[in-house]
Motif scaffolding. Structure first.
Motif, short mmCIF file in Angstrom:
data_model
loop_
_atom_site.label_atom_id
_atom_site.label_comp_id
_atom_site.label_asym_id
_atom_site.label_seq_id
_atom_site.Cartn_x
_atom_site.Cartn_y
_atom_site.Cartn_z
N ALA A 1 0.83 4.50 -2.90
CA ALA A 1 0.58 5.24 -2.27
C ALA A 1 2.51 6.00 -2.96
CB ALA A 1 0.25 6.27 -0.99
N ARG A 2 3.09 6.15 -3.27
CA ARG A 2 4.79 6.21 -3.75
C ARG A 2 4.07 6.78 -5.61
NH1 ARG A 2 7.76 3.23 0.75
NH2 ARG A 2 8.01 2.29 -1.20
N HIS A 3 3.85 5.76 -5.53
CA HIS A 3 3.56 4.92 -7.04
C HIS A 3 3.05 4.83 -7.20
CE1 HIS A 3 7.90 4.21 -5.94
NE2 HIS A 3 8.05 5.49 -6.49
N PRO A 4 1.64 6.54 -7.18
CA PRO A 4 0.24 5.66 -8.03
C PRO A 4 0.63 5.87 -9.67
CG PRO A 4 1.14 8.67 -8.05
CD PRO A 4 1.48 7.56 -7.15
N GLN B 1 0.90 -1.07 0.32
CA GLN B 1 0.01 0.35 0.38
C GLN B 1 0.82 1.73 -0.25
OE1 GLN B 1 -2.29 -1.05 4.05
NE2 GLN B 1 -3.21 -2.18 2.31
N ALA B 2 1.84 1.39 0.59
CA ALA B 2 2.59 2.24 0.45
C ALA B 2 3.33 2.86 -0.45
CB ALA B 2 3.87 1.92 2.12
N ASP B 3 4.18 1.63 -1.24
CA ASP B 3 4.38 1.81 -2.63
C ASP B 3 3.47 2.44 -3.25
OD1 ASP B 3 6.62 0.74 -4.56
OD2 ASP B 3 5.65 -0.47 -5.15
#
Length: 265
Positions: free
Chosen positions: A242-245, A238-240
């Protein structure tokens, strides 16, 4: 002991496992009524703290196993989910058999046919045949010894860094099960010694109910560890994201949204 940061807290695998053994030791030598309350379950004392504790520690493992199965597509190897499901079903069988599928709590009478087949005249299968008791337990015991003692020792000798994306990393237990496996092995060695020599040694050193408790705790730690690490994988994913939509196709290719020129104009 090395462990993944996403694994369970030391409170669960380092502090909690020895408590039962300490209580049994203290009860045997200093508080016999406590020892009897912990180890005996009969008509007079229907509670048997260790036997009921075995069932209790299996319950969160069952829930964790089904959660991991439901999230199997998010794991590095989706087959891991099926391993978790198989282990959760084994825990259901273990807990059900330990409680005679509720007979210990609700007190129903055993049917006539089951009474003829069952050595203890209870509604369970493990007192009917070794195929429902000793043989599957032997498989789990070997898995406990391999995954809980031999493999961690091999990792320590090699000083290897685990590949967290490999199937074997998810199939085998992490090092957090080592204290529980060692406690089980100590009790198992007590049984082997007593059985081989017929020496008179304290019953608590090889008590089968305590051994079953540590098998259950091993399975529980295994599935709860898998669940904890699955949570970490999902959070990282999920964090990845968010960083790379995701970029829309029209934004990636400006010409994708325009009308191509008429080549025949």
């Amino acid at each position: 002991m090395n462990r993944e940061s996403s694994d369970l807290s030391v409170l669960w695998w380092g502090v909690f496992p020895p408590l039962v053994m300490i209580a049994v030791f203290i009860g045997h030598y200093f508080a016999p009524p406590l020892y009897e309350l912990m180890t005996v379950r009969d008509e007079i004392n229907p509670y048997g703290i260790i036997e009921n504790g075995t069932i209790l520690v299996l319950l969160p493992a069952i829930v964790a196993g089904f959660i991991v199965f439901a999230r199997r597509r998010a794991l590095p190897h989706w087959t891991t989910g099926w391993v978790a499901l198989a282990c959760a079903l084994a825990c259901i069988y273990f807990a059900g058999e330990e409680a005679s599928w509720g007979q210990h709590y609700f007190g129903w009478e055993t049917g006539e046919r089951m009474s003829e087949l069952n050595k203890q005249k209870e509604t369970n299968l493990h007192n009917v045949s070794t195929w429902f008791n000793q043989k599957p337990r032997m498989v789990v015991e070997w898995w406990l010894l391999l995954g809980g003692i031999i493999l961690p020792l091999w990792r320590a000798i090699r000083r290897s860094t685990p590949d967290t994306t490999s199937f074997s990393h998810w199939f085998w237990p992490t090092n957090i099960v080592v204290p529980t496996a060692l406690l089980y092995l100590a009790l198992r060695c007590g049984y082997w010694y007593q059985n081989a020599t017929e020496a008179v040694i304290p019953y608590w050193t090889y008590d089968p109910e305590t051994r079953e408790y540590y098998i259950a705790l091993f399975l529980s730690l295994y599935l709860l560890s898998m669940w904890s690490r699955t949570n970490s994988v999902l959070r990282a994913s999920q964090a990845d994201a968010a960083r790379h939509p995701a970029v829309p196709a029209s934004a990636a290719d400006p010409s994708a949204g325009s009308t191509p020129p008429n080549q025949f104009a």
